[in-house]
Design a protein around this motif. Structure first.
Motif, PDB file in Angstrom:
ATOM      1  N   LEU A   1       0.962  -1.246  -0.035  1.00  0.00           N
ATOM      2  CA  LEU A   1       0.139  -0.212  -0.039  1.00  0.00           C
ATOM      3  C   LEU A   1       0.995   1.197   0.021  1.00  0.00           C
ATOM      4  N   LEU A   2       0.660   2.078  -1.132  1.00  0.00           N
ATOM      5  CA  LEU A   2       1.530   3.282  -1.043  1.00  0.00           C
ATOM      6  C   LEU A   2       0.573   4.546  -1.114  1.00  0.00           C
ATOM      7  N   GLY A   3       0.720   5.456  -0.099  1.00  0.00           N
ATOM      8  CA  GLY A   3       0.143   6.540  -0.121  1.00  0.00           C
ATOM      9  C   GLY A   3       1.005   7.799  -0.607  1.00  0.00           C
ATOM     10  N   ARG A   4       0.082   8.949  -1.056  1.00  0.00           N
ATOM     11  CA  ARG A   4       1.093  10.184  -1.297  1.00  0.00           C
ATOM     12  C   ARG A   4       0.484  11.062  -0.874  1.00  0.00           C
ATOM     13  N   CYS A   5       0.785  12.246  -0.250  1.00  0.00           N
ATOM     14  CA  CYS A   5       0.196  13.502  -0.092  1.00  0.00           C
ATOM     15  C   CYS A   5      -1.400  13.188   0.600  1.00  0.00           C
ATOM     16  N   GLU A   6      -2.107  13.771   0.086  1.00  0.00           N
ATOM     17  CA  GLU A   6      -3.730  13.566   0.680  1.00  0.00           C
ATOM     18  C   GLU A   6      -3.954  11.976   0.592  1.00  0.00           C
ATOM     19  N   GLY A   7      -3.479  11.268  -0.321  1.00  0.00           N
ATOM     20  CA  GLY A   7      -3.704  10.039  -0.261  1.00  0.00           C
ATOM     21  C   GLY A   7      -3.368   9.085   0.840  1.00  0.00           C
ATOM     22  N   VAL A   8      -2.298   9.733   1.843  1.00  0.00           N
ATOM     23  CA  VAL A   8      -1.991   8.947   3.076  1.00  0.00           C
ATOM     24  C   VAL A   8      -3.097   9.124   4.023  1.00  0.00           C
ATOM     25  N   CYS A   9      -3.807  10.194   3.862  1.00  0.00           N
ATOM     26  CA  CYS A   9      -5.043  10.222   4.782  1.00  0.00           C
ATOM     27  C   CYS A   9      -5.989   9.268   4.552  1.00  0.00           C
ATOM     28  N   TYR A  10      -6.240   8.959   3.350  1.00  0.00           N
ATOM     29  CA  TYR A  10      -7.360   7.719   2.941  1.00  0.00           C
ATOM     30  C   TYR A  10      -6.561   6.553   3.111  1.00  0.00           C
ATOM     31  N   ALA A  11      -5.208   6.471   3.091  1.00  0.00           N
ATOM     32  CA  ALA A  11      -4.669   5.167   3.259  1.00  0.00           C
ATOM     33  C   ALA A  11      -4.774   4.747   4.863  1.00  0.00           C
ATOM     34  N   MET A  12      -4.591   5.980   5.567  1.00  0.00           N
ATOM     35  CA  MET A  12      -4.941   5.685   7.330  1.00  0.00           C
ATOM     36  C   MET A  12      -6.171   5.385   7.370  1.00  0.00           C
TER      37      MET A  12
END
Length: 536
Positions: free
Chosen positions: A172-183
């Motif tokens: 699972l790779l998260g970038r910028c705002e995508g980290v909020c959704y991954a979390m």
């Protein structure tokens, strides 16, 4: 353009620039997919469509918009300027927000933080999934929505990728705002389906350029403004693509550049900074709040990037006098902090204890925009380094950690975590042995290195750490389009506070440039007269 037109255009640009997150997924030639597939929760702010495929996120100003808005706002604006009572200022704020509303009306959410229609990304998480570059499977989400509401879609997509690849787990790779959704996904579903985690450009702990307008904490810092102006006129600020403008090709550019520097070195900038800050406090703070409620402040996804510690302050500012009307949205904002953020550190520690490797990549080398109260802190231009790295200790922009701090760190055995440029101590990061930091790289830099690095992190048979490969130590440096290890020899090329030479030096440079410009004009005059006569 009249002053009122400039005011309206500036406020519009301010709101949009502050919340543009940048960093769309970069496409480049990559290697083959790793054995375990990777789901990539990319950065937000891509185009969203309604059910008929029409864009709802085209925020450009339509023809005649500024003129029409000025006509509607001019009377209240002038009353507020001449008689700045609360009543007049609030009337101007309401008129301005009403004028701005058509820009965001298609994308605006309701008072409960829900979409008003079926708009969203043109993406079906249950449809057959195909890998992109590096074998990454891109998960697109509605970046306006509460991240918790997208967790189910991400779980569906992960199962889809697992099924199509025959793999029991995914990276699972998260970038910028995508980290909020991954979390948010990890908080709801755990890490049972996850092989490895990797976050870069993380906005999970907040972005300065979201936090400032949402809290109303906008003030001009003259010192940082000087640095920002210097970087901007040298073409070093990605938000300001000044090198691509026609003005830099004009013969008078060097004169104008020297003039800007002379003004920034004088007390004039300090006076202007105080005046603009005072004007914002009185006139534009209410206008900003009302205008934010026409779009950005109705999106729970953007609220997820307000600093957790400032959330209540932001709620009080944005929803002042309207708490009951926006009770549903406020509950979503608080619910995200409660359900996802409050236990995030312990959750990530538990996930790592389960055997899931976690890596972090952060950028730095820039102060934030000079209109935020955090402008002195080291960042990538959008996210504070201490946030994006999950805990690094830093000095202020361009200022090394104190000798006493460095001595204590070394005495405690943490010397290896100190950056060669003495700006950072990574020992305080949540995962100090798997956190990498790149100097001289802006948040919005689209270089492919982070994607390539993530692929490398996921591909290795053994877990990758900052000691695994001499080519990829903890501290890296972006020089001339290439990422190299930061060393004692090259650390001086790490971006820091531009050297100040003082007003007299800047004035002398201005005089020199004016002399050269006038001399060049004089030398070219005979040829220009000859050409003019020839045309006659």
């Amino acid at each position: 353009m009249s002053f009122s037109k400039k005011t309206l255009a500036l406020l519009t640009a301010f709101i949009m620039a502050f919340t543009l997150l940048g960093g769309a997924y970069g496409v480049c030639a990559g290697a083959a997919s790793a054995a375990v597939p990777t789901v990539y929760v990319v950065a937000g702010m891509w185009g969203l469509c309604d059910g008929e495929g029409n864009s709802v996120t085209d925020f450009s100003l339509p023809d005649g918009f500024v003129e029409d808005a000025v006509r509607k706002c001019m009377p209240s604006f002038m009353r507020a300027v001449m008689f700045p009572t609360d009543e007049n200022v609030n009337e101007y704020a309401e008129k301005l927000s009403s004028a701005m509303a058509p820009i965001y009306v298609k994308a605006q959410f309701d008072e409960n933080g829900d979409p008003k229609d079926d708009s969203g990304p043109p993406f079906d998480p249950s449809a057959p999934a195909s890998p992109g570059e590096y074998g990454f499977y891109l998960f697109q989400y509605d970046w306006r929505r509460d991240p918790r509401e997208e967790a189910e879609n991400l779980d569906t997509f992960i199962d889809n990728v697992r099924s199509s690849t025959g793999s029991g787990k995914v990276n699972l790779l998260g970038r910028c705002e995508g980290v909020c959704y991954a979390m948010a996904y990890l908080s709801a579903y755990g890490a049972e389906k996850i092989n490895r985690l990797f976050f870069f450009n993380s906005a999970f702990l907040g972005l300065v350029t979201v936090n400032a307008p949402f809290t109303g904490n906008v003030s001009i810092d003259a010192g940082t403004a000087r640095d920002w102006v210097d970087e901007a006129i040298n073409g070093e600020v990605p938000d300001i693509a000044i090198n691509s403008l026609d003005i830099v090709k004009q013969p008078y550019w060097l004169v104008l550049k020297a003039l800007i520097r002379a003004v920034s070195e004088s007390y004039g900038l300090d006076i202007a900074a105080k005046a603009v800050s005072a004007l914002f406090d009185r006139m534009f703070r209410p206008a900003l709040r009302e205008t934010m409620l026409t779009g950005y402040a109705t999106w729970p996804g953007i609220w997820s990037m307000v600093f957790e510690e400032d959330t209540e302050k932001a709620i009080s500012y944005i929803f002042e006098g309207k708490e009951e009307k926006y009770a549903g949205l406020i509950e979503k904002i608080r619910g995200y902090n409660r359900d996802v953020r409050s236990g995030a550190v312990e959750m990530l520690k538990a996930i790592k204890a389960q055997g899931v490797e976690i890596g972090v990549l952060s950028k730095y080398g820039y102060a934030t925009d000079p209109i935020t109260e955090n402008s002195e802190q080291l960042s990538d231009g959008k996210a504070l380094l201490t946030h994006s790295s999950f805990g690094a200790t830093t000095g202020n922009f361009g200022e090394p950690l104190s000798d006493a701090y460095l001595a204590e760190a070394r005495a405690n055995g943490n010397g290896k975590y100190i950056s060669p440029d003495r700006l950072i101590d990574a020992s305080t990061c949540l995962f100090p042995d798997s956190t990498w930091l790149i100097g001289n790289m802006h948040h919005q830099n689209t270089d492919v290195f982070p994607d390539e690095f993530a692929y490398r992190y996921f591909s290795g048979a053994a877990p990758m750490t900052v000691d695994s490969d001499p080519a990829y130590p903890q501290y890296l440096l972006y020089i001339g389009g290439t990422v190299v290890p930061m060393t004692e020899e090259n650390q001086s090329q790490s971006l820091s506070r531009p050297e100040r030479h003082g007003f007299l030096t800047a004035l002398r440079e201005l005089i020199v440039q004016i002399y050269r410009y006038v001399k060049a004009l004089a030398e070219s005059l005979p040829e220009r007269l000859k050409n003019a006569l020839a045309r006659e």
